[in-house]
Enzyme design. Sequence first.
Site, PDB file in Angstrom:
ATOM      1  N   ASP A 178       0.821  -1.209   0.000  1.00 59.39           N
ATOM      2  CA  ASP A 178       0.000   0.000   0.000  1.00 59.39           C
ATOM      3  C   ASP A 178       0.861   1.268   0.000  1.00 59.39           C
ATOM      4  OD1 ASP A 178      -2.344   1.507   0.077  1.00 59.39           O
ATOM      5  OD2 ASP A 178      -2.349   1.577   2.265  1.00 59.39           O
TER       6      ASP A 178
ATOM      7  N   HIS B 239       2.859   3.119  -9.063  1.00 60.08           N
ATOM      8  CA  HIS B 239       2.754   1.664  -9.221  1.00 60.08           C
ATOM      9  C   HIS B 239       4.031   1.091  -9.831  1.00 60.08           C
ATOM     10  CE1 HIS B 239      -1.269   1.723  -7.793  1.00 60.08           C
ATOM     11  NE2 HIS B 239      -1.808   2.310  -8.850  1.00 60.08           N
TER      12      HIS B 239
ATOM     13  N   LEU C 130      11.710 -20.272  -3.110  1.00 63.42           N
ATOM     14  CA  LEU C 130      10.605 -19.427  -2.633  1.00 63.42           C
ATOM     15  C   LEU C 130       9.350 -19.647  -3.469  1.00 63.42           C
ATOM     16  CD1 LEU C 130       9.621 -16.908  -0.915  1.00 63.42           C
ATOM     17  CD2 LEU C 130      10.287 -15.534  -2.896  1.00 63.42           C
TER      18      LEU C 130
HETATM   19  C1  FPP Z   1      -1.954   0.124  -3.441  1.00 61.38           C
HETATM   20  O1  FPP Z   1      -1.455   1.435  -3.437  1.00 61.38           O
HETATM   21  C2  FPP Z   1      -1.388  -0.631  -4.538  1.00 61.38           C
HETATM   22  C3  FPP Z   1      -2.099  -1.172  -5.559  1.00 61.38           C
HETATM   23  C4  FPP Z   1      -3.551  -1.062  -5.670  1.00 61.38           C
HETATM   24  C5  FPP Z   1      -1.424  -1.870  -6.666  1.00 61.38           C
HETATM   25  C6  FPP Z   1      -0.193  -2.620  -6.328  1.00 61.38           C
HETATM   26  C7  FPP Z   1       0.576  -2.782  -7.558  1.00 61.38           C
HETATM   27  C8  FPP Z   1       1.888  -2.847  -7.656  1.00 61.38           C
HETATM   28  C9  FPP Z   1       2.822  -2.871  -6.500  1.00 61.38           C
HETATM   29  C10 FPP Z   1       2.439  -2.855  -9.028  1.00 61.38           C
HETATM   30  C11 FPP Z   1       3.204  -4.041  -9.342  1.00 61.38           C
HETATM   31  C12 FPP Z   1       2.412  -5.249  -9.289  1.00 61.38           C
HETATM   32  C13 FPP Z   1       2.539  -6.191 -10.215  1.00 61.38           C
HETATM   33  C14 FPP Z   1       1.883  -7.505  -9.976  1.00 61.38           C
HETATM   34  C15 FPP Z   1       3.304  -5.976 -11.450  1.00 61.38           C
HETATM   35  P1  FPP Z   1      -2.451   2.646  -3.537  1.00 61.38           P
HETATM   36  O2  FPP Z   1      -2.476   3.126  -4.947  1.00 61.38           O
HETATM   37  O3  FPP Z   1      -3.773   2.260  -2.946  1.00 61.38           O
HETATM   38  O4  FPP Z   1      -1.735   3.702  -2.630  1.00 61.38           O
HETATM   39  P2  FPP Z   1      -2.427   4.913  -1.844  1.00 61.38           P
HETATM   40  O5  FPP Z   1      -3.116   4.296  -0.655  1.00 61.38           O
HETATM   41  O6  FPP Z   1      -1.278   5.757  -1.467  1.00 61.38           O
HETATM   42  O7  FPP Z   1      -3.356   5.573  -2.813  1.00 61.38           O
END
Ligand code: FPP
Length: 235
Positions: free
Chosen positions: A23, A40, A134
């Site tokens: 997150d 991301h 892993l």
């Molecule tokens: C939450 O942060 C994150 C996500 C919804 C997406 C997670 C994705 C990745 C780490 C990209 C890589 C993944 C793969 C499988 C290639 P948020 O956007 O909710 O953060 P915020 O709370 O600050 O808005």
Amino acid sequence: MAAASVGGGGREGLPEHIAIIMDGNGRWAERRGLPKYKGHEAGMDAMIKVVRHASDLGVGHLTVYAFSTENWKRSEDEVKGIFQLLLIYVSRELEELHRNNVKVDVFGDWEPFSKPVRDALNKTIKRTEGNTGLRFHICLNYGSRAEILRAAEKMASAGAYTEEGFSACLYSAGVPDPDLLIRPGGEKRISNFLLWQAAYSELVFSDALWPDYGPAELDEALAEYAVRKRRFGGR
Ligand code: FPP
């Protein structure tokens, strides 16, 4: 709680199974005046480093929450961006994952994904299926309540009404429950992640946003975990 379905605790205080809610990508980008996609993208880089570190340490299982059933509510652009990153991730990292003996699979319903995404996931799973290091579980279109409902339907037809029988109907069938559940990004909630499996997980929260999370932060969480006393409801 049947001890057999609880993670083994790993060697020398190392968790056998670590689960992470990745997150904070959005806030990381916002603080830099960057588009969300960049957050991301940086989150993907953090994930790569953390997978490598967990693999080097000898952790048995790593589960990451990459895309939830609720994430479809985000803008079309953002959703597209995340799946684009998934394709980039697979094409860029598959051979290294394989070299490092990592075995990849997916928890979640990938039926709604585009053909290129499904093909890339199939290729990844097939390429790494014989690996013995892993085990890396990527949660995609994953929601714990949906997983539990699906398992309840499966169990009703199988008729095995035990905790072990139910666990075997989840996406995580055969995987020990997470010993350690980490949530970076400053929020302190579970967000529909592994609700059944995390019954006795140790929770570690961090204020670091996910793109800033790396081997040092994981080591800190592991040090905190190592001094926890796990009782599984006993004394
Ligand atoms: C939450 O942060 C994150 C996500 C919804 C997406 C997670 C994705 C990745 C780490 C990209 C890589 C993944 C793969 C499988 C290639 P948020 O956007 O909710 O953060 P915020 O709370 O600050 O808005």
